[in-house]
Design a protein around this motif. Structure first.
Motif, PDB file in Angstrom:
ATOM      1  N   ILE A 296       0.598  -1.171   0.039  1.00 59.72           N
ATOM      2  CA  ILE A 296       0.096  -0.130   0.030  1.00 59.72           C
ATOM      3  C   ILE A 296       1.068   1.098   0.054  1.00 59.72           C
ATOM      4  CG2 ILE A 296      -1.999   1.104   1.040  1.00 59.72           C
ATOM      5  CD1 ILE A 296      -1.905  -1.462   3.004  1.00 59.72           C
ATOM      6  N   VAL A 297       0.872   2.099  -0.962  1.00 55.11           N
ATOM      7  CA  VAL A 297       1.765   3.241  -1.100  1.00 55.11           C
ATOM      8  C   VAL A 297       1.412   4.305  -0.078  1.00 55.11           C
ATOM      9  CG1 VAL A 297       2.340   5.280  -2.630  1.00 55.11           C
ATOM     10  CG2 VAL A 297       1.784   3.106  -3.613  1.00 55.11           C
ATOM     11  N   PHE A 298       2.391   4.591   0.795  1.00 55.95           N
ATOM     12  CA  PHE A 298       2.207   5.625   1.702  1.00 55.95           C
ATOM     13  C   PHE A 298       2.975   6.830   1.822  1.00 55.95           C
ATOM     14  CE2 PHE A 298       5.500   3.274   3.574  1.00 55.95           C
ATOM     15  CZ  PHE A 298       6.427   3.988   4.353  1.00 55.95           C
ATOM     16  N   ASP A 299       4.177   6.712   0.545  1.00 52.36           N
ATOM     17  CA  ASP A 299       5.066   7.912   0.294  1.00 52.36           C
ATOM     18  C   ASP A 299       5.529   7.983  -1.065  1.00 52.36           C
ATOM     19  OD1 ASP A 299       6.275  10.434   1.242  1.00 52.36           O
ATOM     20  OD2 ASP A 299       7.977   9.170   1.568  1.00 52.36           O
ATOM     21  N   THR A 300       5.516   9.042  -1.609  1.00 52.84           N
ATOM     22  CA  THR A 300       6.365   9.069  -2.863  1.00 52.84           C
ATOM     23  C   THR A 300       7.163  10.246  -3.032  1.00 52.84           C
ATOM     24  OG1 THR A 300       4.449  10.381  -3.978  1.00 52.84           O
ATOM     25  CG2 THR A 300       4.377   7.874  -4.403  1.00 52.84           C
TER      26      THR A 300
END
Length: 419
Positions: A296-300
């Motif tokens: 699950i993406v939490f930072d870019t």
């Protein structure tokens, strides 16, 4: 001292979870306590009841032989914890002692032929009380189907590790790191099928599956595969392995009707794998809380045409006490690691207010919990810290005797290419 009578009623309900969940019941008064169940199945009698008082002393044990038997226990007023186990059969060894930490173990050490179910209830006994206890499966049902095995192999088996081999009366899995092995039989279609076997859940976030092929002369060939996930209590675990040739095997894993099927292809031997592309188009960049690349993406983070995407793992480790061998419980392979202190803060800030929608998206995997704390690290320190997904919760130093969950994170680095 006033004594009251306790009548226990049993119902088998199927719920997907890793350990027993305590139901804190306040004042039972003279009411009948009933737990709603999502499904009902026949209990595999006999069932074994253990009653502990608030001091942790076992005050009564009883055996319930079948559904027609009514049992009662006369006890002083007070708080009690009730634990019930069924499906023991000839596969499990009940403890000789009566402490909540006593173990129920698989007699053979690795696998059983019956599914162990369990349930518990906490009550404040103040009057004659009826108690309904819901049981759920504490084991996983494992089956395998291995296809396209060459005729010169006469024996087929598989191993699966690591798993637990015992559970305590209060519902804690123990004896981690065990390996189970099972043989298969050839059916009329030429497929090698295993009987249904039962085991306690996996004891790590990753599972090693080994397919063993043996020829008539006794020579064996082993094929290992590491599955990023583990067998879970109350979930069937199906292994479908296809022998393609000497350098490739495809394995399909499914977690029964509760989850989607995961198909994994891997190469071994002398073949060279094709490197994963390290470029990405602007339109392909995921956003926070997207389900992407096993996480699950939490930072870019973007710097000119350089991009780093950080995801939280879809899987989580079993709970573990902090010890020197914590790495045996938490997987650090293939770039996965525990989140840092700052990343834990970011996880709480970006996920806590959206937990409902996130868990709805990842319900086929391992949903994020608000009643447990997860481990993280802090730069420059050897200590572990913990965080949770409760709104506004703080990060604190981990205790030495408390159990925590491990949820890994991973960085993906890309160069952004023009559309």
């Amino acid at each position: 001292m006033r004594h009251t009578t306790l009548l226990a009623l049993l119902a088998l309900g199927l719920h997907a979870c890793q350990q027993l969940d305590d139901e804190n019941i306040a004042d039972t008064s003279s009411h009948t306590l009933t737990l709603r169940t999502r499904a009902s199945n026949a209990i595999d009698y006999p069932a074994y009841l253990y009653i502990f008082n608030e001091a942790g002393q076992c005050v009564d044990t009883q055996t319930i032989s079948d559904t027609s038997q009514s049992i009662s226990s006369t006890l002083p007023n007070g708080m009690y914890n009730l634990y019930v186990f069924a499906g023991v059969g000839n596969s499990y060894q009940l403890p000789s002692g009566h402490a909540t930490t006593d173990k129920i173990q698989i007699k053979t050490g690795d696998k059983a032929t019956t599914a162990l179910s369990a349930g518990n209830q906490s009550i404040n006994l103040t009057s004659d009380t009826n108690v309904a206890i819901a049981l759920q499966y504490m084991t996983t049902k494992i089956e395998a189907c291995i296809t396209n095995v060459p005729d010169d192999y006469t024996t087929v088996a598989f191993k699966l590790s690591p798993v637990y081999s015992a559970i305590t009366l209060n519902g804690e899995y123990t004896n981690a790191g065990q390996t189970l092995e099972a043989t298969c039989k050839k059916d009329n279609l030429g497929n090698w099928i295993s009987d249904s076997i039962y085991s306690f859940p996996g004891s790590n976030v990753q599972t090693t599956i080994t397919i063993i092929l043996e020829k008539k002369d006794g020579s064996k060939t082993h094929f290992d595969y590491t599955y990023h996930g583990s067998p879970q209590a109350n979930h069937p675990f199906q292994i479908n392995a296809n022998f393609a040739n000497q350098s490739k095997m495809a394995i399909t894993l499914s977690m029964g009707e509760w989850s989607t099927t995961t198909t994994v292809n891997f190469n071994f031997g002398n073949e060279q794998t094709t490197p994963t592309s390290n470029t990405i188009k602007e339109s392909e960049i995921p956003t926070v809380r997207d389900l992407w690349n096993e996480g699950i993406v939490f930072d870019t983070q973007q710097d000119d045409n350089k991009l780093k995407i950080t995801v939280l793992d879809l899987y989580e480790s079993p709970q573990a006490i902090l010890t020197s061998d914590v790495a045996t419980h938490f997987s650090f392979e293939e770039g996965w690691r525990l989140p840092t202190f700052k990343e834990a803060e970011l996880l709480n800030a970006r996920f806590a207010n959206h937990l409902g929608e996130i868990n709805q998206t990842i319900q086929d995997y391992y949903t994020l919990k608000t009643n447990h704390r997860y481990l993280c690290t802090k730069e420059g320190e050897n200590n572990y810290y913990t965080y949770s997904f409760k709104v506004g919760s703080n990060i604190s130093k981990a205790g030495e005797k408390t159990k925590y969950l491990g949820r890994m994170v991973k960085d993906y680095n890309y160069t952004i290419e023009p559309e």
